[in-house]
Design a protein around this motif. Structure first.
Motif, PDB file in Angstrom:
ATOM      1  N   ASN A 172      45.340  38.519  33.715  1.00  8.87           N
ATOM      2  CA  ASN A 172      43.922  38.713  33.436  1.00  8.87           C
ATOM      3  C   ASN A 172      43.278  39.397  34.632  1.00  8.87           C
ATOM      4  OD1 ASN A 172      41.523  38.538  31.951  1.00  8.87           O
ATOM      5  ND2 ASN A 172      40.961  36.566  32.843  1.00  8.87           N
ATOM      6  N   TRP A 173      42.117  39.976  34.406  1.00 12.70           N
ATOM      7  CA  TRP A 173      41.363  40.576  35.498  1.00 12.70           C
ATOM      8  C   TRP A 173      40.880  39.487  36.456  1.00 12.70           C
ATOM      9  CZ3 TRP A 173      42.310  45.489  35.153  1.00 12.70           C
ATOM     10  CH2 TRP A 173      42.419  46.111  33.901  1.00 12.70           C
ATOM     11  N   GLY A 174      40.695  39.856  37.718  1.00 11.80           N
ATOM     12  CA  GLY A 174      40.131  38.946  38.700  1.00 11.80           C
ATOM     13  C   GLY A 174      41.127  37.950  39.256  1.00 11.80           C
ATOM     14  N   LEU A 175      40.607  36.843  39.761  1.00 16.48           N
ATOM     15  CA  LEU A 175      41.428  35.820  40.419  1.00 16.48           C
ATOM     16  C   LEU A 175      42.205  34.998  39.398  1.00 16.48           C
ATOM     17  CD1 LEU A 175      38.806  34.543  43.048  1.00 16.48           C
ATOM     18  CD2 LEU A 175      40.562  36.307  43.353  1.00 16.48           C
ATOM     19  N   GLY A 176      43.260  34.340  39.895  1.00 19.35           N
ATOM     20  CA  GLY A 176      44.167  33.643  38.996  1.00 19.35           C
ATOM     21  C   GLY A 176      43.688  32.301  38.495  1.00 19.35           C
ATOM     22  N   ALA A 177      42.566  31.789  39.014  1.00 15.79           N
ATOM     23  CA  ALA A 177      42.100  30.467  38.604  1.00 15.79           C
ATOM     24  C   ALA A 177      41.861  30.390  37.104  1.00 15.79           C
ATOM     25  CB  ALA A 177      40.824  30.104  39.364  1.00 15.79           C
ATOM     26  N   SER A 178      41.422  31.494  36.509  1.00 21.54           N
ATOM     27  CA  SER A 178      41.144  31.483  35.067  1.00 21.54           C
ATOM     28  C   SER A 178      42.417  31.313  34.256  1.00 21.54           C
ATOM     29  CB  SER A 178      40.427  32.777  34.659  1.00 21.54           C
ATOM     30  OG  SER A 178      41.227  33.909  34.954  1.00 21.54           O
ATOM     31  N   ILE A 179      43.540  31.850  34.747  1.00 16.55           N
ATOM     32  CA  ILE A 179      44.814  31.715  34.043  1.00 16.55           C
ATOM     33  C   ILE A 179      45.400  30.336  34.290  1.00 16.55           C
ATOM     34  CG2 ILE A 179      47.090  32.709  33.661  1.00 16.55           C
ATOM     35  CD1 ILE A 179      46.107  35.272  34.986  1.00 16.55           C
ATOM     36  N   VAL A 180      45.436  29.931  35.546  1.00 11.21           N
ATOM     37  CA  VAL A 180      46.043  28.650  35.913  1.00 11.21           C
ATOM     38  C   VAL A 180      45.329  27.504  35.210  1.00 11.21           C
ATOM     39  CG1 VAL A 180      46.509  27.054  37.813  1.00 11.21           C
ATOM     40  CG2 VAL A 180      46.851  29.517  38.125  1.00 11.21           C
ATOM     41  N   GLY A 181      44.018  27.579  35.141  1.00 17.70           N
ATOM     42  CA  GLY A 181      43.256  26.511  34.503  1.00 17.70           C
ATOM     43  C   GLY A 181      43.252  26.551  32.995  1.00 17.70           C
ATOM     44  N   THR A 210      37.591  35.257  36.621  1.00 11.08           N
ATOM     45  CA  THR A 210      37.143  34.558  37.826  1.00 11.08           C
ATOM     46  C   THR A 210      37.038  35.559  38.967  1.00 11.08           C
ATOM     47  OG1 THR A 210      38.279  32.549  37.108  1.00 11.08           O
ATOM     48  CG2 THR A 210      37.601  32.652  39.411  1.00 11.08           C
ATOM     49  N   VAL A 211      35.911  35.535  39.674  1.00  8.68           N
ATOM     50  CA  VAL A 211      35.682  36.452  40.790  1.00  8.68           C
ATOM     51  C   VAL A 211      35.218  35.664  42.002  1.00  8.68           C
ATOM     52  CG1 VAL A 211      35.110  38.389  39.274  1.00  8.68           C
ATOM     53  CG2 VAL A 211      33.282  36.899  40.116  1.00  8.68           C
ATOM     54  N   ALA A 212      35.363  36.267  43.167  1.00  9.55           N
ATOM     55  CA  ALA A 212      34.908  35.653  44.413  1.00  9.55           C
ATOM     56  C   ALA A 212      33.452  36.022  44.657  1.00  9.55           C
ATOM     57  CB  ALA A 212      35.773  36.118  45.571  1.00  9.55           C
ATOM     58  N   GLY A 213      32.692  35.046  45.141  1.00 11.21           N
ATOM     59  CA  GLY A 213      31.294  35.286  45.472  1.00 11.21           C
ATOM     60  C   GLY A 213      30.909  34.511  46.713  1.00 11.21           C
ATOM     61  N   PRO A 214      29.658  34.640  47.158  1.00  8.76           N
ATOM     62  CA  PRO A 214      29.215  33.971  48.389  1.00  8.76           C
ATOM     63  C   PRO A 214      29.377  32.457  48.339  1.00  8.76           C
ATOM     64  CG  PRO A 214      27.622  35.629  47.689  1.00  8.76           C
ATOM     65  CD  PRO A 214      28.607  35.503  46.585  1.00  8.76           C
ATOM     66  N   GLY A 216      31.787  30.853  46.720  1.00 10.39           N
ATOM     67  CA  GLY A 216      33.136  30.532  46.264  1.00 10.39           C
ATOM     68  C   GLY A 216      33.496  31.342  45.040  1.00 10.39           C
ATOM     69  N   ALA A 217      34.398  30.817  44.224  1.00 10.29           N
ATOM     70  CA  ALA A 217      34.838  31.516  43.020  1.00 10.29           C
ATOM     71  C   ALA A 217      34.046  31.021  41.817  1.00 10.29           C
ATOM     72  CB  ALA A 217      36.323  31.302  42.800  1.00 10.29           C
ATOM     73  N   HIS A 218      33.759  31.933  40.901  1.00 14.44           N
ATOM     74  CA  HIS A 218      33.041  31.554  39.688  1.00 14.44           C
ATOM     75  C   HIS A 218      33.421  32.499  38.560  1.00 14.44           C
ATOM     76  CE1 HIS A 218      30.552  34.617  41.668  1.00 14.44           C
ATOM     77  NE2 HIS A 218      30.121  34.933  40.444  1.00 14.44           N
ATOM     78  N   GLU A 219      33.160  32.072  37.336  1.00 14.71           N
ATOM     79  CA  GLU A 219      33.490  32.877  36.166  1.00 14.71           C
ATOM     80  C   GLU A 219      32.341  33.807  35.804  1.00 14.71           C
ATOM     81  OE1 GLU A 219      34.868  31.054  32.626  1.00 14.71           O
ATOM     82  OE2 GLU A 219      36.662  30.200  33.527  1.00 14.71           O
ATOM     83  N   VAL A 220      32.714  35.022  35.369  1.00 19.56           N
ATOM     84  CA  VAL A 220      31.746  35.989  34.868  1.00 19.56           C
ATOM     85  C   VAL A 220      32.329  36.626  33.612  1.00 19.56           C
ATOM     86  CG1 VAL A 220      30.839  36.501  37.178  1.00 19.56           C
ATOM     87  CG2 VAL A 220      32.713  37.881  36.243  1.00 19.56           C
ATOM     88  N   ALA A 221      31.489  37.335  32.899  1.00 20.07           N
ATOM     89  CA  ALA A 221      31.953  38.047  31.705  1.00 20.07           C
ATOM     90  C   ALA A 221      32.773  39.272  32.127  1.00 20.07           C
ATOM     91  CB  ALA A 221      30.770  38.475  30.857  1.00 20.07           C
ATOM     92  N   VAL A 222      33.856  39.524  31.414  1.00 20.63           N
ATOM     93  CA  VAL A 222      34.633  40.739  31.644  1.00 20.63           C
ATOM     94  C   VAL A 222      33.840  41.929  31.107  1.00 20.63           C
ATOM     95  CG1 VAL A 222      36.758  41.961  31.044  1.00 20.63           C
ATOM     96  CG2 VAL A 222      36.830  39.515  31.510  1.00 20.63           C
TER      97      VAL A 222
END
Length: 280
Positions: A172-181, A210-214, A216-222
């Motif tokens: 998936n796009w972005g960080l792996g937390a969205s896949i792992v979770g 999941t993307v990195a932000g100020p 920490g990491a958070h979910e956004v729309a693709v």
């Protein structure tokens, strides 16, 4: 077990980081695999640090804060930035001893910047492990965040069919937390080990990433333009499959690995056995 003479901080790449009783299974495995792949630099607060914090009733007491501050500054020099963004992950010696801990405390804390934020994240990890129930101690990995366009979780054997001739990739796009979770539907690629260029693809409607932000990491729309586009190109698929096979050979059993992809570079972030196939 508390061993007073053990170091409180070791670095990925050092021989000392091969000792799972000191750095936990997660870090010891990464250290073993480091020569095979790209891996972001990182330091490990060892089980000795955990016991020191437990003995002194506070991870921010001066005996620990000063060495961690110095290590974070050294990590900054190695990364070439003043305050590197890091992931802070728990690395238990015996994961079964954390079975009663809240799941939220066991998750990695992502995109942490600054020594105060790092120590807070470390304390959060230590909070999941109480000395009364965790007799073997826990370690904590503080590792630079890998630059990431796409993330992948790769199985060196098909976990659904037990076919050991296939590699299965979830991306998936972005960080792996969205896949792992398991919070999002990801693309699925099935690759033949005999011919990594031959693969079947199941393209997902990737709504969230999941993307990195100020904070920490958070979910956004693709973005709409990416929702139905393949998250990986053919070269990345082949490289991920080849890495999974190399890791499987090194470890001696089928594995699940988590990777970050940035162009042609693949970073290995995590490795564990495929439980249903290894019996571990």
């Amino acid at each position: 077990m508390n061993r007073p003479n053990d170091p409180t901080i070791v670095w990925l790449g050092e021989p000392t980081a091969n000792d799972p009783s000191l750095v936990g299974e997660k870090v010891a495995t990464l250290n073993r695999l480091a020569p095979l792949c790209h891996m972001p630099p990182g330091l490990c607060l060892t089980t000795a640090a955990f016991w020191q914090a437990a003995d002194r009733s506070g991870a921010t007491s001066s005996p620990l804060l000063d060495p961690v501050r110095a290590a974070y500054q050294l990590l900054a020099q190695r990364c070439g930035v003043a305050e590197p963004a890091v992931a802070v992950r728990l690395s238990p010696v015996d994961p079964e001893q954390l079975a009663a801990s809240p799941v939220s405390q066991l998750k990695a804390t992502l995109n942490v910047q600054g020594i105060e934020a790092v120590m807070t994240a470390v304390q959060r990890c230590w909070g999941a492990a109480r000395p009364a129930s965790v007799t073997e101690g826990v370690a904590v990995l503080v590792q630079q965040m890998a630059p990431t366009e796409t993330s992948a979780v790769v199985f060196s054997a098909n976990p659904l069919t037990s076919n050991c001739d296939e590699v299965v990739i979830h991306a998936n796009w972005g960080l792996g937390a969205s896949i792992v979770g398991g919070a999002v539907t990801s693309d699925i690629y099935i690759v033949s080990k005999a011919s990594p260029a031959v693969f079947s693809v199941q393209v997902a409607d990737k709504e969230r990433m999941t993307v990195a932000g100020p904070e920490g990491a958070h979910e956004v729309a693709v973005p709409d333009i990416l929702r139905h586009r393949l998250a990986l190109v053919e070269r990345q698929i082949a490289a991920l499959a080849q890495l999974a096979v190399k890791v499987e050979v090194e470890m001696g059993h089928p594995v699940e690995i988590e990777c970050a992809c940035q162009g042609e570079t693949i970073y290995l972030l995590r490795c564990r056995p495929i439980v249903l196939l290894t019996g571990q």
